[in-house]
Write a protein that holds these residues in place. Structure first.
Motif: not given
Length: 324
Positions: A78-81, A85-86, A88-91, A152-159
């Protein structure tokens, strides 16, 4: 065992999981990040529940395991997905896939921080340094580039994946529960958690866009549900280490698809950063596990359903867990 068939499954799996970042990007043109995450989770859960029904596996677990399934559903699904999404709005989708390739590094790091494993060997320390050096190269702060909330959101998803996979390795792997049941229940729990987030976004209207809606449908049914089935079969036939080869293919697929389909820019710096991240992942892999597990079938649980039981529990689990 037909290795050619296994290689075909591996290629299809790399395409499905590597394409997930493109599909998220397309789906975001019609839906919010939480809506995309919830829809893919719900569709994926439906596929996995149907898989369990077809195989005659009962959707029941020891009650003591259920809280751990919920935690896994939160951190590994749930959290990483939602964060992806957040992000990839800008990345770019290719960059999101490149950042996601750091998941095994985060898993190893959190395994140490949370006391799930002993100290690092020099090889593993070198792998972490090389891998996160690749992340630094991708972000390029010396060029005055700002990472921004998207990266940072993508990096947080991986973490978040890293935390989730360590928890799975400690609390769920080796319990004797069939892997399809664990994964199905994890997605059911994740669907409930994602549903809680939906009202927080103000329930924005879904825009009718055939391409976007088809993208999220493919993401849920094939990228999540069918992707899990392929991965599960690969681990059963070839072993966890062979199946983990998909980790090295996913960012390549995501970058190429972003370039071909969306016209995203290919930067030598990002490509070199991806190469360093994957080199770091390779270095952190346990040599004994790689040599011993290659081609070895996964362990079997009493009811005959194969389960993931990698020799190197956290880096292999991070690269073979079906919730990518």
């Amino acid at each position: 065992m037909n290795h050619r068939t296994s290689h075909l499954r591996l290629g299809v799996l790399a395409l499905l999981w590597g394409a997930s970042f493109l599909l998220i990007k397309l789906a975001l043109t019609a839906m919010s990040p939480a809506q995309v995450a919830f829809t893919r989770i719900a569709l994926g859960a439906a596929v996995l529940v149907a898989l369990c029904a077809v195989r005659g596996l009962r959707m029941r677990l020891d009650r003591r395991l259920l809280p751990h399934v919920v935690v896994a559903g939160f951190f590994a699904s749930a959290l990483p997905w939602v964060l992806l999404g957040i992000g990839e709005r800008t990345v770019d989708s290719g960059l999101a896939g490149a950042v996601n390739a750091t998941t095994p590094l985060w898993t190893l790091l959190f395994g140490y921080v949370l006391g799930a494993r002993g100290g690092f060997s020099p090889r593993m320390l070198g792998g972490l340094a090389v891998g996160f050096g690749g992340v630094l190269l991708i972000l390029a702060p010396w060029q005055g580039a700002s990472a921004g909330t998207g990266v940072l959101a993508c990096l947080a998803a991986a973490a978040s994946y890293g935390v989730g996979y360590v928890h799975i390795g400690r609390k769920l792997t080796g319990t004797g529960a069939p892997a399809p049941v664990l994964a199905a229940l994890q997605l059911v729990a994740a669907a409930g958690l994602a549903a809680v987030v939906l009202p927080l976004e103000g329930l924005p209207a879904v825009r009718f866009d055939a391409v976007a809606l088809l993208a999220v449908a493919v993401l849920g049914v094939f990228g999540t549900g069918v992707g899990f089935a392929l991965n599960y079969r690969l681990i059963a036939d070839e072993g966890a280490t062979v199946a983990s080869t998909v980790t090295y293919l996913m960012p390549v697929v995501s970058v190429l698809l972003g370039w071909l389909v969306l016209g995203e820019r290919l930067s030598w710096r990002v490509l070199l950063g991806i190469a360093l991240v994957l080199a770091g992942v390779a270095l952190t892999r346990n040599r004994t596990a790689r040599d011993g597990a290659a081609g070895a079938p996964a362990d079997r649980v009493p009811d005959g359903a194969p389960r993931v039981a990698p020799a190197h529990p956290y880096t292999d689990l991070a690269t073979n867990h079906p919730m990518k």
